[in-house]
Write an enzyme that holds these catalytic residues in place. Structure first.
Site, PDB file in Angstrom:
ATOM      1  N   HIS A   1      -6.821   5.314   1.685  1.00 18.11           N
ATOM      2  CA  HIS A   1      -6.126   4.881   0.503  1.00 18.11           C
ATOM      3  C   HIS A   1      -6.219   5.845  -0.556  1.00 18.11           C
ATOM      4  O   HIS A   1      -5.540   5.604  -1.628  1.00 18.11           O
ATOM      5  CB  HIS A   1      -6.821   3.428  -0.186  1.00 18.11           C
ATOM      6  CG  HIS A   1      -6.421   2.230   0.851  1.00 18.11           C
ATOM      7  ND1 HIS A   1      -5.575   1.337   0.250  1.00 18.11           N
ATOM      8  CD2 HIS A   1      -7.209   1.809   1.798  1.00 18.11           C
ATOM      9  CE1 HIS A   1      -5.624   0.345   1.378  1.00 18.11           C
ATOM     10  NE2 HIS A   1      -6.574   0.656   2.060  1.00 18.11           N
TER      11      HIS A   1
ATOM     12  N   GLU B   1     -15.742   4.666   2.586  1.00 13.75           N
ATOM     13  CA  GLU B   1     -14.515   4.803   2.172  1.00 13.75           C
ATOM     14  C   GLU B   1     -14.380   5.651   0.943  1.00 13.75           C
ATOM     15  O   GLU B   1     -15.269   6.037   0.101  1.00 13.75           O
ATOM     16  CB  GLU B   1     -13.455   3.424   2.046  1.00 13.75           C
ATOM     17  CG  GLU B   1     -13.652   2.770   3.471  1.00 13.75           C
ATOM     18  CD  GLU B   1     -12.790   1.362   2.916  1.00 13.75           C
ATOM     19  OE1 GLU B   1     -11.775   1.356   1.857  1.00 13.75           O
ATOM     20  OE2 GLU B   1     -13.122   0.561   3.480  1.00 13.75           O
TER      21      GLU B   1
ATOM     22  N   SER C   1     -10.510  -0.378  -0.324  1.00 17.91           N
ATOM     23  CA  SER C   1      -9.243  -0.752  -0.036  1.00 17.91           C
ATOM     24  C   SER C   1      -9.177  -2.233  -0.933  1.00 17.91           C
ATOM     25  O   SER C   1      -7.879  -2.715  -1.478  1.00 17.91           O
ATOM     26  CB  SER C   1      -8.864  -1.301   1.436  1.00 17.91           C
ATOM     27  OG  SER C   1      -9.566  -1.948   1.943  1.00 17.91           O
TER      28      SER C   1
ATOM     29  N   ASN D   1       0.580  -1.169  -0.002  1.00 20.74           N
ATOM     30  CA  ASN D   1      -0.056  -0.005  -0.026  1.00 20.74           C
ATOM     31  C   ASN D   1       0.807   1.330   0.051  1.00 20.74           C
ATOM     32  O   ASN D   1       0.181   2.453   0.028  1.00 20.74           O
ATOM     33  CB  ASN D   1      -0.958  -0.058   1.381  1.00 20.74           C
ATOM     34  CG  ASN D   1      -1.943  -0.907   1.248  1.00 20.74           C
ATOM     35  OD1 ASN D   1      -2.529  -1.470   0.068  1.00 20.74           O
ATOM     36  ND2 ASN D   1      -2.373  -1.505   2.347  1.00 20.74           N
TER      37      ASN D   1
ATOM     38  N   HIS E   1     -14.255  -0.656   5.799  1.00 21.38           N
ATOM     39  CA  HIS E   1     -13.194  -1.567   6.431  1.00 21.38           C
ATOM     40  C   HIS E   1     -13.481  -2.092   7.711  1.00 21.38           C
ATOM     41  O   HIS E   1     -14.385  -1.365   8.476  1.00 21.38           O
ATOM     42  CB  HIS E   1     -11.858  -0.549   6.463  1.00 21.38           C
ATOM     43  CG  HIS E   1     -10.767  -1.210   6.999  1.00 21.38           C
ATOM     44  ND1 HIS E   1     -10.053  -1.289   8.157  1.00 21.38           N
ATOM     45  CD2 HIS E   1      -9.671  -1.939   6.178  1.00 21.38           C
ATOM     46  CE1 HIS E   1      -9.003  -1.916   8.241  1.00 21.38           C
ATOM     47  NE2 HIS E   1      -8.800  -2.423   7.059  1.00 21.38           N
TER      48      HIS E   1
ATOM     49  N   LYS F   1      -0.054   4.176   4.166  1.00 18.95           N
ATOM     50  CA  LYS F   1      -0.393   3.992   2.970  1.00 18.95           C
ATOM     51  C   LYS F   1       0.682   4.896   1.996  1.00 18.95           C
ATOM     52  O   LYS F   1       1.681   4.827   2.123  1.00 18.95           O
ATOM     53  CB  LYS F   1      -1.890   3.999   2.291  1.00 18.95           C
ATOM     54  CG  LYS F   1      -2.496   2.695   2.487  1.00 18.95           C
ATOM     55  CD  LYS F   1      -2.734   2.454   4.021  1.00 18.95           C
ATOM     56  CE  LYS F   1      -3.732   1.062   3.946  1.00 18.95           C
ATOM     57  NZ  LYS F   1      -3.791   0.587   5.427  1.00 18.95           N
TER      58      LYS F   1
ATOM     59  N   ASP G   1     -13.567   7.746   5.099  1.00 16.94           N
ATOM     60  CA  ASP G   1     -12.288   7.049   5.558  1.00 16.94           C
ATOM     61  C   ASP G   1     -11.322   7.295   4.037  1.00 16.94           C
ATOM     62  O   ASP G   1     -11.623   6.465   2.891  1.00 16.94           O
ATOM     63  CB  ASP G   1     -12.406   5.471   5.807  1.00 16.94           C
ATOM     64  CG  ASP G   1     -11.223   4.819   5.745  1.00 16.94           C
ATOM     65  OD1 ASP G   1      -9.983   5.516   5.904  1.00 16.94           O
ATOM     66  OD2 ASP G   1     -11.209   3.708   6.291  1.00 16.94           O
TER      67      ASP G   1
END
Length: 400
Positions: free
Chosen positions: A210, A178, A182, A50, A135, A239, A207
């Site tokens: 990423h 998110e 992810s 990541n 997540h 990340k 979130d």
């Protein structure tokens, strides 16, 4: 009954271990600058990281961490609320808040803890609407909170709208998603989500684990990419920023409230100085070197088009993470093992991390991957997939 009688591996995991295709907890002996790592004494291409901007091994980031380690020690021996706050933490919080476009930020020791810190926002008179693919840390945060939790189908804004329409008008409404997911690598439909939130008086919590550092003209994440405004944002430093730690950013009154009510922040030792200084240095690189984002996104496009040319099912998108859905967990682990045999370390994702019947190999590229490295990755995928009968022999053999 012995309370430890539950502590046994499932038959599926035991079978994987016995098969020699167990894909977890593989020790890495060394990380190299060119996107490779050393595993069992052999150099292999890292295609599961990541570290999208390749900052974890950047000399400037490492030097900042080393200097802070020498000046301030290996740990802070206390929580932020008591004796564990450094001036470095305050500097990083101000820099992060400005970078993300929020009034304030709170730095914590991991990205997982940043998401757990949200739980005081989920009160007993609130309705929390969450994407089904969020997540695990966000699921745990929702469970710790007292709000009614309802999950909507992944990126199904029509269902989200219906849930908002049917909500108790007296309830506080929050939407949790998110920015870039992810596992699947796709983006939340933030323009539609924030539009619904505005119409129904809901708050949006994003979130950005990423996508912060990667997407948007300034690297501020999915919200900037979409031109959308969210109320609260969490980030992790593991990340794009190449170290470890996390933060929650949002309105000052919300952050001040969390400083005094978020148990994952209150009762945990603070982020060590080395990680804090490394994150500050990484943030400076993210701001100054947008070419890193362009490089990794170009590598991701090459990987996607190459996988499609092999006849493998690839979802559209541009994220550095590309899922190869295999379906069967055993076959997925065999593919992981064959890729490692070909000199590529990828990630095998099995239920419950993914839905039943959707076991997949998660490939990812970073700014350290040249076009030659992407070609090498594609050759390994072609060979491994052909060996398992996942692509026609003529297609796979044509690349090798």
């Amino acid at each position: 009954m012995d309370a430890f009688s539950k502590c046994r591996l499932s038959p599926d995991i035991e079978a994987l271990v016995a098969s020699g295709h167990y894909p977890f907890y593989l020790p890495v002996e060394e990380r190299l600058d060119d996107g490779e790592v050393v595993v069992d004494g052999r150099r292999v291409l890292m295609a599961g990281s990541n570290d999208y901007l390749a900052l974890s091994n950047d000399p400037r980031v490492k030097a900042a961490g080393i200097d802070a380690l020498r000046r301030l020690g290996a740990g802070n021996s206390g929580s932020r609320a008591l004796n564990g706050t450094l001036e470095l933490h305050r500097t990083l919080e101000a820099e992060l808040a400005a970078f993300l476009g929020h009034e304030a930020a709170m730095v914590v020791s991991t990205g997982y803890q940043a998401n757990l810190a949200l739980s005081p926002l989920f009160g007993p008179r609130d309705l929390l609407l969450a994407d089904r693919y969020i997540h695990a840390s966000l699921i745990e945060s929702a469970r710790l909170g007292q709000a009614e939790l309802r999950r909507y189908r992944h990126n199904d804004v029509a269902q989200l709208g219906r849930l908002l329409e049917g909500a108790d008008p007296e309830a506080g409404r929050l939407i949790l998603t998110e920015g870039m997911f992810s596992v699947t690598g796709d983006l939340a439909d933030l323009p539609a989500i924030t539009g619904l939130a505005a119409r129904h008086g809901a708050r949006v919590i994003l979130d950005s684990a990423h996508d912060a550092g990667l997407l948007g003209a300034g690297g501020r994440g999915a919200a900037e990419h979409h031109g959308a405004r969210v109320d609260v944002q969490t980030v992790t430093f593991s990340k794009c920023f190449g170290t470890i730690g996390g933060a929650v950013a949002g309105p000052r009154r919300v952050i001040d409230y969390l400083r005094h009510c978020a148990r994952s922040a209150l009762f945990s030792a603070s982020l060590p100085a080395a990680c804090t200084a490394a994150e500050l240095a990484a943030l400076g690189v993210v701001r100054a070197e947008p070419e890193r984002r362009r490089r990794v996104l170009a590598a991701a496009e090459s990987l996607r088009s190459g996988l499609a040319a092999l006849g493998l099912p690839v979802a559209p998108g541009f994220a550095p993470t590309v899922p190869l859905v295999v379906g069967d967990p055993e076959l997925c682990c065999r593919l992981w093992s064959e890729l490692l045999r070909e000199g590529v370390l990828a990630n095998a994702m099995l239920p419950p991390s993914v839905p039943e019947g959707r076991a997949l190999i998660r490939l990812s590229v970073t700014a350290a991957h040249t076009q030659a490295a992407v070609a090498r990755l594609l050759d390994a995928v072609a060979t491994a997939a052909e060996r398992l009968g996942l692509v026609p022999a003529a297609v796979g053999g044509g690349r090798c």
